[in-house]
Design a protein around this motif. Structure first.
Motif, PDB file in Angstrom:
ATOM      1  N   PRO A   1      14.586  -2.364 -11.507  1.00 57.99           N
ATOM      2  CA  PRO A   1      14.333  -2.889 -10.149  1.00 57.99           C
ATOM      3  C   PRO A   1      13.488  -1.906  -9.349  1.00 57.99           C
ATOM      4  O   PRO A   1      13.835  -0.734  -9.226  1.00 57.99           O
ATOM      5  CB  PRO A   1      15.742  -3.032  -9.560  1.00 57.99           C
ATOM      6  CG  PRO A   1      16.636  -3.175 -10.755  1.00 57.99           C
ATOM      7  CD  PRO A   1      16.027  -2.305 -11.823  1.00 57.99           C
ATOM      8  N   SER A   2      12.377  -2.372  -8.839  1.00 56.15           N
ATOM      9  CA  SER A   2      11.445  -1.464  -8.180  1.00 56.15           C
ATOM     10  C   SER A   2      10.542  -2.222  -7.222  1.00 56.15           C
ATOM     11  O   SER A   2      10.244  -3.397  -7.442  1.00 56.15           O
ATOM     12  CB  SER A   2      10.591  -0.752  -9.237  1.00 56.15           C
ATOM     13  OG  SER A   2       9.662   0.135  -8.653  1.00 56.15           O
ATOM     14  N   PHE A   3      10.126  -1.545  -6.140  1.00 50.75           N
ATOM     15  CA  PHE A   3       9.093  -2.101  -5.280  1.00 50.75           C
ATOM     16  C   PHE A   3       8.362  -0.970  -4.581  1.00 50.75           C
ATOM     17  O   PHE A   3       8.800   0.180  -4.594  1.00 50.75           O
ATOM     18  CB  PHE A   3       9.656  -3.117  -4.272  1.00 50.75           C
ATOM     19  CG  PHE A   3      10.664  -2.564  -3.310  1.00 50.75           C
ATOM     20  CD1 PHE A   3      10.269  -1.961  -2.124  1.00 50.75           C
ATOM     21  CD2 PHE A   3      12.021  -2.681  -3.568  1.00 50.75           C
ATOM     22  CE1 PHE A   3      11.196  -1.469  -1.219  1.00 50.75           C
ATOM     23  CE2 PHE A   3      12.961  -2.188  -2.663  1.00 50.75           C
ATOM     24  CZ  PHE A   3      12.550  -1.575  -1.492  1.00 50.75           C
ATOM     25  N   PHE A   4       7.219  -1.304  -3.991  1.00 51.48           N
ATOM     26  CA  PHE A   4       6.347  -0.313  -3.370  1.00 51.48           C
ATOM     27  C   PHE A   4       6.526  -0.307  -1.856  1.00 51.48           C
ATOM     28  O   PHE A   4       6.657  -1.366  -1.235  1.00 51.48           O
ATOM     29  CB  PHE A   4       4.886  -0.610  -3.708  1.00 51.48           C
ATOM     30  CG  PHE A   4       3.909   0.325  -3.048  1.00 51.48           C
ATOM     31  CD1 PHE A   4       3.654   1.575  -3.590  1.00 51.48           C
ATOM     32  CD2 PHE A   4       3.256  -0.038  -1.877  1.00 51.48           C
ATOM     33  CE1 PHE A   4       2.755   2.451  -2.984  1.00 51.48           C
ATOM     34  CE2 PHE A   4       2.362   0.823  -1.256  1.00 51.48           C
ATOM     35  CZ  PHE A   4       2.111   2.079  -1.809  1.00 51.48           C
ATOM     36  N   ILE A   5       6.550   0.872  -1.276  1.00 53.44           N
ATOM     37  CA  ILE A   5       6.568   1.030   0.177  1.00 53.44           C
ATOM     38  C   ILE A   5       5.420   1.959   0.574  1.00 53.44           C
ATOM     39  O   ILE A   5       5.249   3.026  -0.022  1.00 53.44           O
ATOM     40  CB  ILE A   5       7.900   1.639   0.666  1.00 53.44           C
ATOM     41  CG1 ILE A   5       9.043   0.644   0.514  1.00 53.44           C
ATOM     42  CG2 ILE A   5       7.793   2.056   2.133  1.00 53.44           C
ATOM     43  CD1 ILE A   5      10.380   1.186   0.981  1.00 53.44           C
ATOM     44  N   HIS A   6       4.650   1.566   1.576  1.00 52.94           N
ATOM     45  CA  HIS A   6       3.597   2.442   2.073  1.00 52.94           C
ATOM     46  C   HIS A   6       4.229   3.480   3.003  1.00 52.94           C
ATOM     47  O   HIS A   6       5.066   3.135   3.849  1.00 52.94           O
ATOM     48  CB  HIS A   6       2.541   1.632   2.827  1.00 52.94           C
ATOM     49  CG  HIS A   6       1.283   2.392   3.094  1.00 52.94           C
ATOM     50  ND1 HIS A   6       1.186   3.332   4.103  1.00 52.94           N
ATOM     51  CD2 HIS A   6       0.079   2.379   2.468  1.00 52.94           C
ATOM     52  CE1 HIS A   6      -0.014   3.864   4.093  1.00 52.94           C
ATOM     53  NE2 HIS A   6      -0.726   3.296   3.111  1.00 52.94           N
TER      54      HIS A   6
ATOM     55  N   GLY B   1       0.343   3.101  -7.391  1.00 52.69           N
ATOM     56  CA  GLY B   1       1.792   3.052  -7.272  1.00 52.69           C
ATOM     57  C   GLY B   1       2.317   1.635  -7.178  1.00 52.69           C
ATOM     58  O   GLY B   1       3.376   1.312  -7.728  1.00 52.69           O
ATOM     59  N   SER B   2       1.580   0.769  -6.505  1.00 51.87           N
ATOM     60  CA  SER B   2       1.979  -0.633  -6.407  1.00 51.87           C
ATOM     61  C   SER B   2       2.009  -1.282  -7.784  1.00 51.87           C
ATOM     62  O   SER B   2       2.922  -2.053  -8.115  1.00 51.87           O
ATOM     63  CB  SER B   2       1.007  -1.377  -5.486  1.00 51.87           C
ATOM     64  OG  SER B   2       1.390  -2.725  -5.329  1.00 51.87           O
ATOM     65  N   LYS B   3       0.998  -0.935  -8.605  1.00 50.32           N
ATOM     66  CA  LYS B   3       0.970  -1.473  -9.972  1.00 50.32           C
ATOM     67  C   LYS B   3       2.125  -0.917 -10.788  1.00 50.32           C
ATOM     68  O   LYS B   3       2.773  -1.641 -11.557  1.00 50.32           O
ATOM     69  CB  LYS B   3      -0.378  -1.139 -10.631  1.00 50.32           C
ATOM     70  CG  LYS B   3      -0.552  -1.738 -12.030  1.00 50.32           C
ATOM     71  CD  LYS B   3       0.001  -0.846 -13.113  1.00 50.32           C
ATOM     72  CE  LYS B   3      -0.143  -1.501 -14.493  1.00 50.32           C
ATOM     73  NZ  LYS B   3       0.569  -0.741 -15.536  1.00 50.32           N
ATOM     74  N   ILE B   4       2.410   0.368 -10.642  1.00 50.83           N
ATOM     75  CA  ILE B   4       3.508   0.988 -11.392  1.00 50.83           C
ATOM     76  C   ILE B   4       4.839   0.333 -11.021  1.00 50.83           C
ATOM     77  O   ILE B   4       5.661   0.028 -11.892  1.00 50.83           O
ATOM     78  CB  ILE B   4       3.544   2.506 -11.118  1.00 50.83           C
ATOM     79  CG1 ILE B   4       2.341   3.185 -11.762  1.00 50.83           C
ATOM     80  CG2 ILE B   4       4.837   3.122 -11.646  1.00 50.83           C
ATOM     81  CD1 ILE B   4       2.204   4.664 -11.446  1.00 50.83           C
ATOM     82  N   ALA B   5       5.047   0.081  -9.721  1.00 51.51           N
ATOM     83  CA  ALA B   5       6.279  -0.573  -9.281  1.00 51.51           C
ATOM     84  C   ALA B   5       6.402  -1.964  -9.899  1.00 51.51           C
ATOM     85  O   ALA B   5       7.483  -2.375 -10.329  1.00 51.51           O
ATOM     86  CB  ALA B   5       6.306  -0.664  -7.753  1.00 51.51           C
ATOM     87  N   ALA B   6       5.283  -2.681  -9.959  1.00 53.93           N
ATOM     88  CA  ALA B   6       5.293  -4.029 -10.548  1.00 53.93           C
ATOM     89  C   ALA B   6       5.632  -3.965 -12.032  1.00 53.93           C
ATOM     90  O   ALA B   6       6.370  -4.814 -12.553  1.00 53.93           O
ATOM     91  CB  ALA B   6       3.943  -4.700 -10.339  1.00 53.93           C
ATOM     92  N   THR B   7       5.111  -2.951 -12.720  1.00 53.10           N
ATOM     93  CA  THR B   7       5.404  -2.797 -14.151  1.00 53.10           C
ATOM     94  C   THR B   7       6.882  -2.487 -14.361  1.00 53.10           C
ATOM     95  O   THR B   7       7.532  -3.064 -15.239  1.00 53.10           O
ATOM     96  CB  THR B   7       4.545  -1.674 -14.758  1.00 53.10           C
ATOM     97  OG1 THR B   7       3.169  -2.027 -14.629  1.00 53.10           O
ATOM     98  CG2 THR B   7       4.871  -1.477 -16.234  1.00 53.10           C
ATOM     99  N   PHE B   8       7.421  -1.592 -13.556  1.00 48.57           N
ATOM    100  CA  PHE B   8       8.853  -1.290 -13.650  1.00 48.57           C
ATOM    101  C   PHE B   8       9.677  -2.550 -13.422  1.00 48.57           C
ATOM    102  O   PHE B   8      10.598  -2.858 -14.188  1.00 48.57           O
ATOM    103  CB  PHE B   8       9.246  -0.237 -12.610  1.00 48.57           C
ATOM    104  CG  PHE B   8       8.995   1.174 -13.030  1.00 48.57           C
ATOM    105  CD1 PHE B   8       9.493   1.660 -14.227  1.00 48.57           C
ATOM    106  CD2 PHE B   8       8.269   2.041 -12.219  1.00 48.57           C
ATOM    107  CE1 PHE B   8       9.276   2.975 -14.617  1.00 48.57           C
ATOM    108  CE2 PHE B   8       8.039   3.347 -12.604  1.00 48.57           C
ATOM    109  CZ  PHE B   8       8.543   3.828 -13.807  1.00 48.57           C
ATOM    110  N   ALA B   9       9.368  -3.274 -12.357  1.00 44.25           N
ATOM    111  CA  ALA B   9      10.156  -4.448 -11.990  1.00 44.25           C
ATOM    112  C   ALA B   9      10.156  -5.507 -13.079  1.00 44.25           C
ATOM    113  O   ALA B   9      11.153  -6.207 -13.275  1.00 44.25           O
ATOM    114  CB  ALA B   9       9.634  -5.037 -10.683  1.00 44.25           C
ATOM    115  N   SER B  10       9.034  -5.626 -13.797  1.00 40.67           N
ATOM    116  CA  SER B  10       8.933  -6.670 -14.823  1.00 40.67           C
ATOM    117  C   SER B  10       9.482  -6.231 -16.166  1.00 40.67           C
ATOM    118  O   SER B  10       9.527  -7.027 -17.103  1.00 40.67           O
ATOM    119  CB  SER B  10       7.469  -7.104 -14.983  1.00 40.67           C
ATOM    120  OG  SER B  10       6.694  -6.061 -15.544  1.00 40.67           O
ATOM    121  N   THR B  11       9.903  -4.967 -16.260  1.00 39.35           N
ATOM    122  CA  THR B  11      10.415  -4.467 -17.543  1.00 39.35           C
ATOM    123  C   THR B  11      11.836  -3.933 -17.425  1.00 39.35           C
ATOM    124  O   THR B  11      12.254  -3.079 -18.197  1.00 39.35           O
ATOM    125  CB  THR B  11       9.495  -3.365 -18.104  1.00 39.35           C
ATOM    126  OG1 THR B  11       9.312  -2.334 -17.121  1.00 39.35           O
ATOM    127  CG2 THR B  11       8.143  -3.940 -18.494  1.00 39.35           C
ATOM    128  N   GLY B  12      12.578  -4.437 -16.441  1.00 40.48           N
ATOM    129  CA  GLY B  12      14.002  -4.145 -16.383  1.00 40.48           C
ATOM    130  C   GLY B  12      14.441  -3.093 -15.400  1.00 40.48           C
ATOM    131  O   GLY B  12      15.642  -2.825 -15.281  1.00 40.48           O
TER     132      GLY B  12
END
Length: 320
Positions: free
Chosen positions: A68-73, A55-66
């Motif tokens: 806004p996203s981040f991961f929360i545990h 999920g952390s990787k998915i959030a990073a991919t979203f954030a870098s492709t337009g």
């Protein structure tokens, strides 16, 4: 033990997981894309264990492709980080079983604020699935782990579906390479699209000599300039020639070699130059490579020297 065969089997199992999921792709993906696209705020991704790492990787991919996203545990969310989720945000929750205790505990709080939820789980009847506004299956025929214990094929599928959502959103947003570069100014694409000649060119203490300067003095200027080149100008300061270290080596082999002769007699009298320092550095590199030179001179509209761009400057800046 044949490890090559084992590795191939792992790849086959994970490939099968991806292909079997392909057949399940349908309206739920469209709904997820529309939900994320319609958010006024951010997409919060959450998950526990391996799902959390993916999920952390998915959030990073979203954030870098337009998007806004981040991961929360989930555990951190229970201890204050729920405050990071705003009323305009959405949540993407990942749990293969759909019953991860830490994750399940935050779902009522997410729904209490009427925050839209996308759930990714293998079980459509799980608690996570029941809370979700959109459900995406991450079920796999089997894991690549021989014990069927370690998440392998399932995490590969989850990551791939995250990529699929990100790419769908890129298409929906008409996200171009210039946009990508804006989020990656330090990356190779960002450098190619944004770094200009003016950002890299040298404009001080340049090895410039007049067209009457003898070769002996030109060699001294070349040594002091540390560019492997000397710029030769006329009496009005306009660029006339460039004496490179290659020109100097050829001069040494010539029968006409004489240190008292003018340096311009041994120089290249058709030097490559540009008059636009706003040119992209990547375009300047293509000129340098095309003409097989080390130095590109930057001049003004009157052909007077403004600066130089050396291939080493491009290499050090990571322009490729």
């Amino acid at each position: 033990m044949d490890y090559a065969t084992i590795a191939k089997e792992v790849l086959e199992i994970e490939a099968e997981a991806l292909l079997s999921s392909k057949e399940r792709i349908g309206k739920n993906i469209e709904e997820a894309v529309d939900l994320i696209y319609g958010l006024k705020g951010k997409l919060i991704v959450t998950g526990v264990g391996k799902s959390g790492l993916v999920g952390s990787k998915i959030a990073a991919t979203f954030a870098s492709t337009g998007t806004p996203s981040f991961f929360i545990h989930p555990t951190e969310a229970l201890h204050g980080d729920l405050g990071m989720i705003g009323k305009d945000d959405g949540v993407l929750a990942i749990s293969y079983s759909g019953e991860s205790e830490e994750l399940i505990k935050i779902l009522p709080h997410i729904k209490r604020f009427d925050i839209p939820l996308i759930g990714m789980s293998a079980d459509p009847s799980s608690t996570l699935a029941r809370y979700s506004d959109v459900f995406i299956s991450i079920a796999v025929p089997k894991e690549a782990c021989p014990l069927q214990a370690a998440p392998t094929a399932s995490t590969t599928l989850t990551m791939a579906l995250g990529d699929a959502l990100a790419v769908c959103l890129m298409k929906k947003r008409d996200f171009k390479k210039e946009d990508f570069a804006s989020f990656h100014p330090g990356g190779s694409l960002g450098k190619r699209l944004f770094v200009k000649v003016a950002d890299l060119m040298r404009s001080k203490d340049l090895p410039v000599i007049s067209e009457d300067t003898p070769l002996k003095e030109a060699i001294v200027a070349m040594s002091e300039g540390k560019l492997g080149n000397v710029l030769i100008t006329d009496h009005q300061g306009r660029l006339k020639a460039v004496l490179s270290d290659g020109d100097l080596r050829r001069a040494l082999m010539s029968e006409k070699f004489d240190l008292s002769k003018k340096a311009i007699e041994f120089a290249s009298t058709n030097p490559k130059s540009i008059d636009d320092p706003s040119m992209l550095a990547s375009d300047a590199l293509r000129l340098i490579e095309r003409y097989k030179i080390q130095l590109l001179v930057v001049v003004d509209e009157e052909e007077k020297v403004r600066g130089v761009l050396h291939i080493h400057d491009l290499v050090e800046a990571g322009i490729k």
